[in-house]
Design a protein around this motif. Structure first.
Motif, PDB file in Angstrom:
ATOM      1  N   LEU A  44       0.823  -1.206   0.000  1.00 31.09           N
ATOM      2  CA  LEU A  44       0.000   0.000   0.000  1.00 31.09           C
ATOM      3  C   LEU A  44       0.859   1.260   0.000  1.00 31.09           C
ATOM      4  CD1 LEU A  44      -2.877  -0.946   2.479  1.00 31.09           C
ATOM      5  CD2 LEU A  44      -3.005  -0.727   0.003  1.00 31.09           C
ATOM      6  N   ARG A  45       1.955   1.245   0.752  1.00 35.22           N
ATOM      7  CA  ARG A  45       2.827   2.412   0.818  1.00 35.22           C
ATOM      8  C   ARG A  45       3.485   2.677  -0.534  1.00 35.22           C
ATOM      9  NH1 ARG A  45       4.291   5.353   4.862  1.00 35.22           N
ATOM     10  NH2 ARG A  45       3.357   3.874   6.312  1.00 35.22           N
ATOM     11  N   ARG A  46       3.941   1.615  -1.195  1.00 35.02           N
ATOM     12  CA  ARG A  46       4.601   1.782  -2.491  1.00 35.02           C
ATOM     13  C   ARG A  46       3.590   2.208  -3.569  1.00 35.02           C
ATOM     14  NH1 ARG A  46       9.568  -0.524  -3.452  1.00 35.02           N
ATOM     15  NH2 ARG A  46       8.910  -1.198  -5.519  1.00 35.02           N
ATOM     16  N   PRO A  53       1.603  12.392  -3.985  1.00 34.97           N
ATOM     17  CA  PRO A  53       2.519  12.831  -2.916  1.00 34.97           C
ATOM     18  C   PRO A  53       1.841  12.955  -1.561  1.00 34.97           C
ATOM     19  CG  PRO A  53       1.858  14.708  -4.246  1.00 34.97           C
ATOM     20  CD  PRO A  53       1.247  13.500  -4.894  1.00 34.97           C
ATOM     21  N   SER A  54       0.560  12.718  -1.494  1.00 37.38           N
ATOM     22  CA  SER A  54      -0.174  12.899  -0.244  1.00 37.38           C
ATOM     23  C   SER A  54       0.374  11.979   0.850  1.00 37.38           C
ATOM     24  CB  SER A  54      -1.658  12.606  -0.456  1.00 37.38           C
ATOM     25  OG  SER A  54      -2.331  12.542   0.789  1.00 37.38           O
ATOM     26  N   PRO A  55       0.747  12.527   2.023  1.00 32.58           N
ATOM     27  CA  PRO A  55       1.259  11.682   3.107  1.00 32.58           C
ATOM     28  C   PRO A  55       0.187  10.797   3.741  1.00 32.58           C
ATOM     29  CG  PRO A  55       1.030  13.949   3.859  1.00 32.58           C
ATOM     30  CD  PRO A  55       0.748  13.961   2.383  1.00 32.58           C
ATOM     31  N   THR A  56      -1.077  11.130   3.518  1.00 29.73           N
ATOM     32  CA  THR A  56      -2.157  10.326   4.105  1.00 29.73           C
ATOM     33  C   THR A  56      -2.687   9.269   3.141  1.00 29.73           C
ATOM     34  OG1 THR A  56      -3.846  11.902   3.366  1.00 29.73           O
ATOM     35  CG2 THR A  56      -2.859  12.284   5.535  1.00 29.73           C
ATOM     36  N   ALA A  57      -2.108   9.199   1.916  1.00 21.09           N
ATOM     37  CA  ALA A  57      -2.620   8.269   0.909  1.00 21.09           C
ATOM     38  C   ALA A  57      -2.553   6.810   1.351  1.00 21.09           C
ATOM     39  CB  ALA A  57      -1.884   8.460  -0.410  1.00 21.09           C
ATOM     40  N   GLN A  62      -5.587   2.004   2.614  1.00 23.45           N
ATOM     41  CA  GLN A  62      -5.848   0.916   3.557  1.00 23.45           C
ATOM     42  C   GLN A  62      -7.324   0.883   3.928  1.00 23.45           C
ATOM     43  OE1 GLN A  62      -4.306  -1.504   5.269  1.00 23.45           O
ATOM     44  NE2 GLN A  62      -5.740  -1.793   6.963  1.00 23.45           N
ATOM     45  N   GLN A  63      -7.881   2.063   4.196  1.00 26.28           N
ATOM     46  CA  GLN A  63      -9.297   2.122   4.552  1.00 26.28           C
ATOM     47  C   GLN A  63     -10.173   1.726   3.367  1.00 26.28           C
ATOM     48  OE1 GLN A  63     -10.709   5.979   5.730  1.00 26.28           O
ATOM     49  NE2 GLN A  63     -12.603   5.149   6.625  1.00 26.28           N
ATOM     50  N   PHE A  64      -9.798   2.167   2.152  1.00 26.86           N
ATOM     51  CA  PHE A  64     -10.592   1.870   0.965  1.00 26.86           C
ATOM     52  C   PHE A  64     -10.680   0.368   0.704  1.00 26.86           C
ATOM     53  CE2 PHE A  64     -10.346   0.989  -3.674  1.00 26.86           C
ATOM     54  CZ  PHE A  64     -11.653   1.312  -3.993  1.00 26.86           C
TER      55      PHE A  64
END
Length: 382
Positions: A44-46, A53-57, A62-64
């Motif tokens: 998910l992080r990659r 660039p969103s830090p909350t992506a 993960q929630q999605f």
């Protein structure tokens, strides 16, 4: 115009149109583009880093996938229609897919002997439905195998968020459930090809497909006991394109499929094997526990006596040329490769719904890549 060059609606718009919220549709597009553009492991992080660039992506993705409540079955039904519109199916292929896992917390994980690698592995087992056509094998539906301990242990069910209506089913039963769903959504059902690979009971799945009135081509163990069809059977000739030296089987004593093919239908070893071109041998046999006949087909890719693959099919003689064409390209090792490259094996979540949503998104990404289109990423993600 070639199907791969036709302009079609982007998956994030068409396939996820039923999602009630705009943010869900937006994150579906982000996830799809991430699967298609992220190099290496699709964590998910990659995925998030490759798209926005969103830090909350990562948290939003993960929630999605894991926590947001959206149904995956409507997406898969629309995916099957979308794919069928742009590549005609030669067959529907049903195949087990082994997903190696570390640890014991992911939904359905268990230890299983995998004949393809010759050892026992820690894994999940999925059964996939693939549209097989000119563009290869495109996945459109999935079932995840749950051993009994996952369905009978209340704590494990709660941990993995397994729905109450989901009980234990064998890999064979999952395979037949996929066939039922395809039959309901496909106006003209092409032959069903089943790779058993030591995980699906060939005899049971043949009986199930036969009872449903479907045309089928099923990979069987070369040890499967079969009887030659009686010589009085008008379709009992040992080969659809017979070799003059082929005898008609004189007896009905059960023998292994391998022995029958070697005795009555093995291609001549004096004929050079063309590079990349398999040789076929075939004869009519009696179906196990039935009084009906089927065509037993051996596929040789080497000069050795034992066939590399063995199949049974109930297709009538007029369709045998088509059956051989399908069998010649049906390779279990190829099925699911594109999905693995796009991250099917990389899902780190532990929940049953999360796995199904991830597998759905992987299938959409695979179809989109194979059809040669760009994913439309909605603006403002993140």
């Amino acid at each position: 115009m070639h199907p791969a060059t036709e302009r079609v609606p982007p998956p994030a718009q068409r396939l996820f149109a039923h999602l009630p919220r705009a943010d869900q549709r937006r994150w579906a597009g982000v996830y799809l583009k991430g699967l298609l553009t992220t190099q290496g492991k699709k964590s998910l992080r990659r995925i998030a880093a490759s798209v926005t660039p969103s830090p909350t992506a990562p948290q939003s993705l993960q929630q999605f996938v894991n926590d947001s409540v959206w149904p995956w079955r409507p997406v898969r039904a629309e995916l099957a229609r979308w794919v069928a519109e742009h590549t005609a199916p030669h067959a529907w292929t049903l195949s087990p897919v082994v997903i190696p896992k570390r640890g014991a917390l992911a939904a359905g994980v268990h230890r299983r002997f995998v004949p393809a690698v010759g050892r026992t592995v820690n894994c999940q087992l999925a059964v996939g439905a693939f549209l097989s056509g000119d563009l290869g094998d495109l996945s459109v539906d999935w079932r995840l195998y749950l051993p009994r301990r996952w369905t009978e242990d209340a704590a494990l069910r709660h941990q993995a968020r397994i729905p109450e209506v989901t009980g234990h089913a064998t890999a064979t039963e999952l395979c037949l459930a996929l066939a039922d769903r395809l039959a309901r959504t496909t106006p003209e059902m092409p032959p069903v090809v089943v790779h058993t690979d030591g995980h699906i009971d060939a005899t049971a799945v043949i009986e199930g497909l036969d009872a449903r009135g479907l045309d089928w081509i099923v990979a069987v163990p070369d040890t499967l006991p079969l009887s030659p069809a009686p010589a009085t059977d008008p379709h009992s000739h040992p080969h659809p394109h017979p070799h003059p030296a082929d005898p008609t089987p004189p007896q009905t004593v059960p023998e292994s499929a391998n022995d029958l093919l070697r005795r009555y239908a093995r291609p001549s070893v004096t004929t050079p094997l063309a590079p990349g071109r398999p040789r076929f041998g075939a004869l009519r046999v009696l179906l196990p526990a039935h009084h009906r006949t089927a065509l037993l087909v051996g596929v040789w890719t080497t000069p050795r006596p034992r066939p590399d693959r063995v199949w049974l099919t109930n297709l009538p003689p007029a369709w045998h040329t088509r059956a051989l064409a399908v069998i010649g390209t049906a390779t279990a090792a190829r099925v699911g490769v594109a999905e693995a490259e796009l991250g099917l094996h990389d899902f780190a979540g532990r929940s049953y719904p999360g796995w199904h949503r991830h597998a759905t998104l992987v299938s959409v990404a695979s179809a989109h890549r194979r059809l040669g289109h760009e994913v439309c990423l909605a603006p403002g993600a993140g």
